[in-house]
Design an enzyme around this catalytic site. Structure first.
Site, PDB file in Angstrom:
ATOM      1  N   THR A   3       5.463  18.504  63.442  1.00  0.00           N
ATOM      2  CA  THR A   3       4.423  17.648  62.869  1.00  0.00           C
ATOM      3  C   THR A   3       3.757  16.783  63.939  1.00  0.00           C
ATOM      4  O   THR A   3       4.419  16.249  64.827  1.00  0.00           O
ATOM      5  CB  THR A   3       5.036  16.748  61.783  1.00  0.00           C
ATOM      6  OG1 THR A   3       5.593  17.572  60.769  1.00  0.00           O
ATOM      7  CG2 THR A   3       3.999  15.835  61.162  1.00  0.00           C
TER       8      THR A   3
ATOM      9  N   GLY B 252      12.678  13.525  63.242  1.00  0.00           N
ATOM     10  CA  GLY B 252      13.870  12.691  63.191  1.00  0.00           C
ATOM     11  C   GLY B 252      14.693  12.832  64.457  1.00  0.00           C
ATOM     12  O   GLY B 252      14.863  13.930  64.985  1.00  0.00           O
TER      13      GLY B 252
ATOM     14  N   GLU C 169       8.778  19.145  55.552  1.00  0.00           N
ATOM     15  CA  GLU C 169       8.978  20.600  55.467  1.00  0.00           C
ATOM     16  C   GLU C 169       7.962  21.244  54.527  1.00  0.00           C
ATOM     17  O   GLU C 169       8.278  22.205  53.824  1.00  0.00           O
ATOM     18  CB  GLU C 169      10.411  20.944  55.025  1.00  0.00           C
ATOM     19  CG  GLU C 169      11.506  20.281  55.828  1.00  0.00           C
ATOM     20  CD  GLU C 169      11.324  20.417  57.324  1.00  0.00           C
ATOM     21  OE1 GLU C 169      10.737  21.420  57.767  1.00  0.00           O
ATOM     22  OE2 GLU C 169      11.742  19.507  58.061  1.00  0.00           O
TER      23      GLU C 169
END
Length: 660
Positions: free
Chosen positions: A139, A178, A421
């Site tokens: 992303t 993350g 996702e």
């Protein structure tokens, strides 16, 4: 033990242990899962202060510390099976996220799915032991779900046999991964591949981002934390900017596509193979939806059995709020949904593993449906669960708003699932593409198989009122099989409506892309109906497989409630398609009330069967012993604000009161 919960458990119609075995897959799986849970819950190294009372930086440090201990303990205990690793990982931080999570859920699976044997030998062992801590950087600030829009570039230099990575714009900066902010030292970066003057689209590259030993960012790398979020305080979601950053050619994952030393591009057998990690994680997220919803239901149902409020009959003692029909109507359909999603999650895991094995043998025939099913069910289950967790919180009244209930944390930890996702609306539209292709296949005379095989009946049957007018007399609202057929007809009808509307727009607009956008509401509804049918079908099939009669009976009631509640909430679809009559919808609503009454004596036993230990649940309201009020008071006393009788901020108020 709270006497209300004692009474509830004594009055159940089945043994919760037997249902726990069904959920785990076998008694042996239950035994082994508990054994692994106890390794953590009885280990003083995994005990830590209540994270609710810590700052974000403190929470992050606790999470990193526990993750490091987790790896050491897994080595010590010899935990290597993927399912057992998952159980172990889920518990070491209880209900909070872990900064190294993506190393195990994305980095390693991508390496396994897309890396060559040599690449796996180089990086896999180190990443399992956290010498290499990986994340998955896909992303960007400007693009997420629209993968083709990603702007990060990897340009091949044949003279040095290196890729040059660049973040050419502000919007191309990797954003959200993350563990990227402070934890990871490597990232799998998705970038547009350029070689010999041509762009070949997105490919995955292993990119070192921090120096091993010092953990300092490498030259050409700008990396950091993106700041506080709605939840996920323990997770260092990060940003990554690359400036002419060079990596060896061998750092491109080349199991499927390759770049030769001279820059020649070798395309993969199937472009979809490069999306293997996304399919894996989406199939896994269906199970996560089930787990989060099961936790929320456990808290809300137990608390509703302990809480007494108001009166039903004047002058009599205050009843348990679980005795109110409105409370049952709030919670029992959600409980039924939790069980439905548990079984769908298990099915998706098995299906992914089976089809992945077929892909390894060169059989790609089921890959399109797997891609469509994981996308659609990820969206369907996470949307439903997101709404349901909040409904459970509100069903707990004012105390549900407190962090001590555990529900706010479950919600803020789960809700990103609706957007990460793959943003859910886009996921539904991906499923719709598969449905439209399947519809076109049927209309060109071909048969389709799998979960869309119901479309084979369309040319002969046509979902039109005059030709299915006999259908209402066939619906048996007490038969899960009959209700599955009703959901099948609803899905077929909405798929056909979407397909016909799309065809009409194509004729009028001359552009498939514009037509797709103008039909997208219908397409999403068709995908939702398809996914709803799949869930009802799988739940019904699971009930029929159960041998123990007491377990089958209670699951059958839940299956009926799930199916009938869905009809009640979408009555317009069943009426407009003449799948059911108005009088049948009235019967459905009446039967739902009967099922609420029938499920009521088993409600606490049904949530007990999820087998969450108190530490895992992290809730004062959902405690197994039901001693809510005493522990609510004890929890409040631990608030840092209570460390002093007079807070230091009183100095700001004192001057205002000096004249009194």
């Amino acid at each position: 033990m709270n006497p209300d919960l004692q009474k509830e458990r004594a009055g159940a119609s089945f043994n919760p242990e037997l249902l726990t075995n069904v959920l785990d897959g076998s008694p042996e799986n239950t035994r082994r899962r508990r054994e692994i849970e106890n390794l953590i819950l009885n280990d003083p190294d995994f005990q830590h202060e209540n994270l609710n009372f810590l700052s974000r930086s403190q929470r992050y440090e606790v999470a990193v510390k526990k993750s490091a201990i987790m790896v050491q303990k897994m080595r010590k205990f010899g935990i290597a099976d993927p399912a057992e690793i998952m159980w172990f990982k889920k518990l070491h931080l209880v209900n909070f996220v872990e900064p190294v999570g993506l190393n195990y859920s994305m980095f390693i699976p991508t390496l396994l799915n897309q890396g060559t044997t040599a690449q796996q030998e180089k990086w896999l062992h180190s990443s399992k032991g956290l010498e290499i801590i990986g994340t998955y950087a896909q992303t960007e600030m400007g693009h997420g779900t629209h993968l083709r829009g990603l702007e990060t570039t990897a340009t091949y230099d044949p003279e040095t046999q290196e890729f040059i990575l660049n973040s050419p714009t502000v919007t191309s900066i990797k954003w959200w991964p993350g563990g990227l902010g402070k934890t990871s030292n490597h990232a799998i970066v998705l970038a547009q591949l350029f070689t010999q003057g041509k762009c070949y689209g997105l490919h995955a590259f292993i990119v070192p981002i921090r120096e091993l030993g010092t953990h300092k960012p490498l030259p050409g790398i700008t990396v950091g934390d993106i700041g506080p979020k709605f939840g996920y305080d323990e997770m260092d979601n990060g940003y990554l900017k690359m400036d002419n950053y060079r990596i060896p050619r061998e750092n491109m994952l080349m199991k499927h596509a390759q770049v030769k030393p001279d820059g020649t591009y070798v395309k993969p057998l199937n472009n979809k193979l490069t999306y293997g990690t996304m399919v894996f994680i989406r199939s896994f997220l269906v199970g996560e939806s089930a787990r989060s919803l099961s936790k929320a239901c456990t808290i809300a149902v137990r608390y509703s059995a302990v809480r007494h409020q108001s009166e039903i009959n004047p002058g009599e003692p205050e009843p348990q709020i679980l005795d109110y029909q409105t409370q049952q109507y709030k919670l029992f359909p959600l409980l039924a949904t939790a069980y439905a999603f548990q079984f769908v999650g298990a099915y998706m895991k098995e299906t992914y593993l089976r089809i992945n094995e077929d892909i390894g043998h060169g059989d790609l025939s089921e890959l399109p449906e797997l891609h469509a099913l994981t996308a659609g069910l990820k969206a369907f289950t996470s949307w439903t669960t997101n709404t349901a967790i909040e409904a459970c919180r509100m069903a707990c009244g004012g105390h549900g708003y407190s962090h001590c209930s555990g529900l706010p944390n479950i919600y803020v930890t789960f809700t990103p699932t609706c957007t990460f996702e793959g943003e859910n609306t886009v996921m539904m539209l991906q499923t719709a593409r598969f449905l439209m292709k399947s519809y076109d296949q049927v209309h060109s005379g071909k048969l389709v198989c799998g979960m869309v095989s119901y479309l084979n009946d369309l040319p002969s049957q046509r979902i039109q009122p005059q030709q299915v007018a006999v259908w209402p007399t066939m619906v048996d609202i007490n038969s899960p099989d009959s209700l599955t057929e009703a959901y099948k007809l609803r899905a077929a009808r909405l798929v056909e409506i979407a397909a016909k509307n799309l065809q009409t727009e194509v004729i009028h607009r001359k552009s498939k892309e514009v037509a797709w956008n103008l039909t997208s509401i219908d397409l999403v509804r068709a995908s939702e109906a398809h996914c709803h049918y799949v869930v009802v079908k799988l739940f019904t099939e699971k009930v029929l497989q159960i041998q123990e009669k007491s377990i089958q009976a209670v699951l059958r009631r839940l299956c009926l409630l799930y199916s009938l509640y869905g009809i009640s909430q979408n009555a317009g679809d069943f009426l407009q398609g003449s799948i059911m009559t108005e009088s049948q919808i009235t019967q459905v609503n009446g039967r739902i009330k009967e099922l609420l009454t029938a499920i009521r004596p088993d409600a606490v036993a049904l949530v007990d069967a999820f087998d969450f230990q108190d530490v895992t649940l992290g809730s004062v309201l959902g405690r197994y012993d039901g001693n809510v009020y005493e522990n609510l008071f004890e929890w409040a006393k631990k608030s840092p604000l209570n460390k002093t009788e007079v807070h230091e901020s009183y100095k700001h108020l004192k001057s205002l009161q000096s004249k009194l």
